[in-house]
Design a protein around this motif. Sequence first.
Motif, PDB file in Angstrom:
ATOM      1  N   GLN B 104       0.836  -1.211   0.000  1.00 17.82           N
ATOM      2  CA  GLN B 104       0.000   0.000   0.000  1.00 17.82           C
ATOM      3  C   GLN B 104       0.866   1.253   0.000  1.00 17.82           C
ATOM      4  N   ALA B 107       2.781   1.701  -3.228  1.00 11.27           N
ATOM      5  CA  ALA B 107       1.888   2.053  -4.338  1.00 11.27           C
ATOM      6  C   ALA B 107       1.557   3.550  -4.283  1.00 11.27           C
ATOM      7  N   TYR B 108       1.266   4.065  -3.092  1.00 13.81           N
ATOM      8  CA  TYR B 108       0.973   5.500  -2.973  1.00 13.81           C
ATOM      9  C   TYR B 108       2.202   6.330  -3.333  1.00 13.81           C
ATOM     10  N   VAL B 111       2.844   6.205  -7.215  1.00 13.66           N
ATOM     11  CA  VAL B 111       1.881   6.969  -8.022  1.00 13.66           C
ATOM     12  C   VAL B 111       2.111   8.460  -7.810  1.00 13.66           C
ATOM     13  N   ALA B 112       2.490   8.862  -6.589  1.00 14.67           N
ATOM     14  CA  ALA B 112       2.794  10.274  -6.336  1.00 14.67           C
ATOM     15  C   ALA B 112       4.027  10.698  -7.131  1.00 14.67           C
ATOM     16  N   PHE B 151       3.231   0.827 -11.078  1.00 12.54           N
ATOM     17  CA  PHE B 151       2.243   1.155 -10.031  1.00 12.54           C
ATOM     18  C   PHE B 151       0.986   0.307 -10.172  1.00 12.54           C
TER      19      PHE B 151
END
Lengths: 178, 178
Positions: B104, B107-108, B111-112, B151
């Motif tokens: 988690q 992944a955040y 993507v950021a 991602f």
Amino acid sequence: MPSPPHNGDGDAHPPQRRRRHLSLLLLLLRLVTFGFSLAAAISTATNSSPSWLRFQSFRFVFAANVIVAAYSLFEMCAAVHEILKGATLFPEPMQLCFDFAHDQVFAYIVVAAGAAGAADARRLRAGGACAAESGSCVLADVAVALGFAGFAFLALASLVSGFRLACYLTTGSGLHIW
Amino acid sequence: MPSPPHNGDGDAHPPQRRRRHLSLLLLLLRLVTFGFSLAAAISTATNSSPSWLRFQSFRFVFAANVIVAAYSLFEMCAAVHEILKGATLFPEPMQLCFDFAHDQVFAYIVVAAGAAGAADARRLRAGGACAAESGSCVLADVAVALGFAGFAFLALASLVSGFRLACYLTTGSGLHIW
């Protein structure tokens, strides 16, 4: 409290109490998310001299936070309905999938928007654009920070709604994906 | 196939088969994530004329993808160990929490990083910087796209590892959080 017939077969814990606790926790998380996202959207939209919405990344921050605020508002209504009536707004499997899928997707969108906004705010500061309009730059930073705070609570909500969905899939009835 | 004593009490489906399928699926997702992240990191690092690592957002893209590639490699080793030996590398609850939490969070982060990189690549293109070094700009876009592809598979892996963790928490033994 009334509860729909779904319950965990091999589950030693009373499902009604667990469901109610999860619904209340989700309601709280969505309330906080709503507050932060709305504040972020308002800070971005009202930041003018000239408008920060001329930057594509800030339009992204604004749009993502408006969407998350609207979604949180809808989910709060759904949660209140569920707590009062003891049943989900849509049929339960659909509601749980809807919640989790939207939580995850919107969390990724809002963190991406925050990162793009932060990159642009930083670039403008480095480029000396903040010397003339420092209040506006601070407000842009505040908007990005509020967006990230909203993201944090949306990510927590996605954990809870994911756990609810997984509980339903593993111990529940009506939806056998295996 | 051997399996540790953990199994679903109220569960009509054979846990061994399910565990094996989930492990294989995770291994596949991590392999694809590893490929995309490594390719994104290499594209960012080798993009020079002058180096794109002078931009903070591209340093972020590079760092995030290196971390995700290293993590995916480690998780692939853990998955192979689990498939061959029939038991997780760490004690099972710790392993499942470790996997899901890292999936988690990474992944955040990735993507950021992708969003920040995309914002910068777009700004440079709009600023006319790509007229002189168009190949370099295309490579930057490719790096960002590869990062987003990585991602996507990491997000899928986080769904699977979250489901594994939730299965363990709801039907499993040894870890009662309620």
